[in-house]
Design an enzyme around this catalytic site. Structure first.
Site, short mmCIF file in Angstrom:
data_model
loop_
_atom_site.label_atom_id
_atom_site.label_comp_id
_atom_site.label_asym_id
_atom_site.label_seq_id
_atom_site.Cartn_x
_atom_site.Cartn_y
_atom_site.Cartn_z
N PHE A 154 -17.87 -8.87 -8.77
CA PHE A 154 -17.65 -9.77 -7.62
C PHE A 154 -18.73 -10.84 -7.50
CE2 PHE A 154 -13.86 -8.72 -5.16
CZ PHE A 154 -13.34 -7.79 -6.05
N VAL A 207 0.83 -1.21 0.00
CA VAL A 207 0.00 0.00 0.00
C VAL A 207 0.86 1.26 0.00
CG1 VAL A 207 -1.66 1.29 1.40
CG2 VAL A 207 -1.91 -1.17 1.13
N THR A 237 -0.97 -4.66 9.18
CA THR A 237 -1.80 -4.99 10.36
C THR A 237 -2.23 -6.45 10.22
OG1 THR A 237 -3.75 -4.13 9.20
CG2 THR A 237 -2.69 -2.66 10.76
N ARG A 282 -0.66 -15.38 -0.03
CA ARG A 282 -1.33 -15.39 1.28
C ARG A 282 -2.77 -15.90 1.16
NH1 ARG A 282 0.36 -9.49 3.28
NH2 ARG A 282 0.40 -9.19 1.02
N PHE A 292 -8.49 1.19 -1.09
CA PHE A 292 -9.36 0.20 -1.74
C PHE A 292 -8.66 -0.38 -2.97
CE2 PHE A 292 -12.16 3.34 0.37
CZ PHE A 292 -12.76 2.50 1.28
N LEU A 293 -7.35 -0.56 -2.85
CA LEU A 293 -6.57 -1.05 -3.99
C LEU A 293 -6.66 -2.56 -4.09
CD1 LEU A 293 -3.29 0.95 -3.21
CD2 LEU A 293 -5.29 1.71 -4.52
N ALA A 312 -17.97 -16.94 -9.63
CA ALA A 312 -17.78 -18.11 -8.77
C ALA A 312 -16.39 -18.69 -8.96
CB ALA A 312 -18.84 -19.16 -9.09
N CYS A 345 -6.25 -9.64 2.25
CA CYS A 345 -7.22 -8.69 2.79
C CYS A 345 -8.52 -9.32 3.26
CB CYS A 345 -7.52 -7.62 1.75
SG CYS A 345 -6.01 -6.82 1.21
N LYS A 400 -13.94 0.64 5.65
CA LYS A 400 -12.98 -0.29 5.04
C LYS A 400 -13.36 -1.75 5.31
CE LYS A 400 -9.32 -2.25 3.55
NZ LYS A 400 -8.66 -2.15 2.28
C1 UGA Z 1 -9.36 -6.55 -1.96
C2 UGA Z 1 -10.39 -5.49 -2.37
O1 UGA Z 1 -10.94 -5.81 -3.63
C3 UGA Z 1 -9.76 -4.11 -2.41
O2 UGA Z 1 -10.77 -3.14 -2.69
C4 UGA Z 1 -9.13 -3.82 -1.04
O3 UGA Z 1 -8.49 -2.56 -1.04
C5 UGA Z 1 -8.11 -4.89 -0.74
O4 UGA Z 1 -8.76 -6.17 -0.72
C6 UGA Z 1 -7.52 -4.56 0.60
O5 UGA Z 1 -8.23 -4.61 1.61
O6 UGA Z 1 -6.35 -4.12 0.66
P1 UGA Z 1 -7.44 -7.93 -3.24
O7 UGA Z 1 -7.37 -8.77 -2.01
O8 UGA Z 1 -6.20 -7.42 -3.84
O9 UGA Z 1 -8.37 -6.63 -2.97
O10 UGA Z 1 -8.15 -8.80 -4.36
P2 UGA Z 1 -9.57 -8.95 -5.05
O11 UGA Z 1 -9.42 -8.66 -6.50
O12 UGA Z 1 -10.62 -8.22 -4.34
O13 UGA Z 1 -9.80 -10.52 -4.90
C7 UGA Z 1 -9.89 -11.13 -3.61
C8 UGA Z 1 -10.24 -12.59 -3.75
O14 UGA Z 1 -11.57 -12.76 -4.19
C9 UGA Z 1 -9.38 -13.37 -4.74
O15 UGA Z 1 -9.06 -14.62 -4.18
C10 UGA Z 1 -10.26 -13.50 -5.96
O16 UGA Z 1 -9.94 -14.61 -6.75
C11 UGA Z 1 -11.62 -13.63 -5.31
N1 UGA Z 1 -12.74 -13.22 -6.17
C12 UGA Z 1 -12.90 -11.93 -6.55
C13 UGA Z 1 -13.66 -14.18 -6.60
O17 UGA Z 1 -13.54 -15.38 -6.27
N2 UGA Z 1 -14.71 -13.79 -7.36
C14 UGA Z 1 -14.89 -12.51 -7.75
O18 UGA Z 1 -15.90 -12.23 -8.45
C15 UGA Z 1 -13.96 -11.55 -7.33
#
Ligand code: UGA
Length: 438
Positions: A252, A11, A86, A335, A152-153, A255, A263, A207
């Site tokens: 989101f 971040v 954190t 992770r 929210f990255l 499946a 996160c 958040k």
């Molecule tokens: C997530 C949030 O999307 C960010 O907005 C937030 O800032 C970040 O956590 C954080 O708290 O720092 P990130 O963990 O990088 O971001 O990844 P995502 O793209 O959100 O995916 C998270 C998980 O959900 C992955 O395992 C992904 O494969 C899964 N996922 C996502 C699905 O299974 N289906 C979806 O439709 C979307």
């Protein structure tokens, strides 16, 4: 504006480089001397598309620098961001705030000019109050304010998310700090990104609520996918059919094998702990955490069933090729990746595993020493009794399935991300199974 970014991890580094790109004068600080040394040499501590180039151009322009020395780096800074980790605290799942508080203490000991202290790390409600207390006690009489500004990255898309955010949330209690934060984000503001000012506690909760909601959406569609398989429906159609309703939204709802990463798993747990502390249960999130945990291992069973259905019998001694290991594409982050539980489930039944991931193998190897890591997808599938697509890297979307078919021992394909077209793949002679599709 002069900005100090304490913590040069994911971040901090992305935010620092983006702020510099907006024209601010940014110093990124980290205690890890080897990380700072490598950054001076242009070596990124993480894989993130576009980051190395962004850092390089801003360092050259003289707007971005790196240091291990917090005391001298925060001099004259009008905004000091805290962007340290954190992690989940060992044993109880609470967010471990020791790094955040240590930085607050160090700021208190060294700050002499008026400054806004901005918590960017994901921190439970009330942390801003404690940071404020630490600085007030350590530096009485100093003009400062503590604000919350969650990030929210998404990993793999972080620079785009920073530069074109849906919204910027700032939890600030007073006019002066709101003015400073408006200046910090002015370039984005001009791009019409909504800057939402709230109270500090609301911002801290936003958040967690955002991540918990997104995790809920994913888990909801994952359970629908299981139901689709049972009733003969197609989860892609169901997701589209509900997502076109603007009140639900189409994002989101993809499946898959369950959410992972640094996160969602950590933040949903921390939210449960906060809810427990305040005796205000969030039962939906409790269910989400449980369902997601069991789903990852269930994906291993899905592979075992696919082999059996294709007439391959028991998985013992079978060679299974895993394509992708990271929790999602465009990152080297392992992770809480679903692959970890899937690997364990398959090892437990005596399978032999070979894997390829474009960026994640270095991080994955120590987590799964029994898995043979190879240099390409084609090498991984050679002689395989089953191929499992675990992470939807673009390179696998465009893979030459005919060539793969000639290399494998048996044409069994388990697609945990619904990347391929079932009709096409089956027509090519594969025994194909995916998530939530007939
Ligand atoms: C997530 C949030 O999307 C960010 O907005 C937030 O800032 C970040 O956590 C954080 O708290 O720092 P990130 O963990 O990088 O971001 O990844 P995502 O793209 O959100 O995916 C998270 C998980 O959900 C992955 O395992 C992904 O494969 C899964 N996922 C996502 C699905 O299974 N289906 C979806 O439709 C979307």
């Amino acid at each position: 504006m002069k900005i100090a970014m304490v913590g040069s991890g994911y971040v901090g580094l992305v935010s620092g480089a983006c702020f510099a790109d907006f024209g601010h004068d940014v110093v990124c600080i980290d205690k890890d001397a080897s990380k700072i040394e490598r950054l001076h040499a242009g070596i990124m501590p993480i894989y993130e598309p576009g980051l190395a180039e962004l850092v390089d151009s801003n360092v050259r322009a003289g707007r971005l620098s790196f240091s291990t020395d917090l005391a001298s780096s925060i001099k004259d800074a009008q905004a000091i961001f805290i962007a340290v980790g954190t992690p989940s605290r060992r044993g109880d799942g609470h967010a471990d705030l020791s790094y955040v508080y240590a930085v607050a203490q160090e700021i208190a000991e060294n700050l002499s000019n008026p400054a806004v202290i901005v918590t960017k790390s994901t921190v439970p409600v009330g942390t801003g109050d404690e940071v404020e207390r630490i600085i007030r006690d350590g530096a009485p009489g100093l003009q400062f304010a503590v604000v919350s500004n969650p990030e929210f990255l998404r990993e793999g898309a972080a620079i785009g998310d920073f530069k074109r955010p849906d919204r910027i949330v700032v939890g600030a209690e007073g006019e002066w700090e709101r003015g400073v934060m408006t200046e910090v984000y002015r370039p984005l503001f001009l791009n019409k990104a909504p800057l939402l000012f709230t109270g500090r506690r609301s911002s801290e909760l936003i958040k967690y609520a955002a991540n918990a909601f997104l995790a809920t959406k994913i888990t909801f569609i994952n359970e629908m996918a299981d139901l689709c398989e049972k009733v003969g429906a197609d989860v892609q159609d169901v997701a589209r059919g509900i997502g076109l309703d603007n009140r639900i939204g189409s994002k989101f709802l993809h499946a898959g094998p369950g959410y992972g990463g640094s996160c969602f798993p950590k933040d949903t747990l921390a939210l449960l702990k906060t809810a427990e502390d305040y005796a205000s249960p969030v039962r939906i999130v409790e269910a989400v955490v449980r369902v997601n945990d069991s789903r990852k291992r269930a994906m291993g069973r899905k592979v075992i069933e696919a082999i059996a259905e294709a007439g391959g019998g028991e998985p013992r001694g079978k060679k299974i090729a895993l394509l992708g290991l990271t929790f999602k594409p465009n990152t080297d982050d392992m992770r809480d990746a679903p692959s970890i539980a899937i690997v364990q489930a398959l090892l437990d039944v005596g399978a032999e595993l070979v894997a390829y991931d474009p960026e994640g193998m270095e991080a994955a190897a120590p987590l799964m020493p029994e898995v043979t890591m190879v240099k390409s997808a084609y090498e991984a599938v050679t002689g395989a009794d089953a191929v499992v697509l675990v992470t939807e890297w673009d390179a696998f979307r465009g893979i030459d399935l005919e060539r793969v078919g000639q290399l494998v021992n048996s044409r069994v394909l388990v697609d945990l991300r619904n990347v391929y077209d079932p009709a096409e793949v089956r027509a090519a002679g594969w025994h194909y199974s995916s998530v939530g599709r007939k």
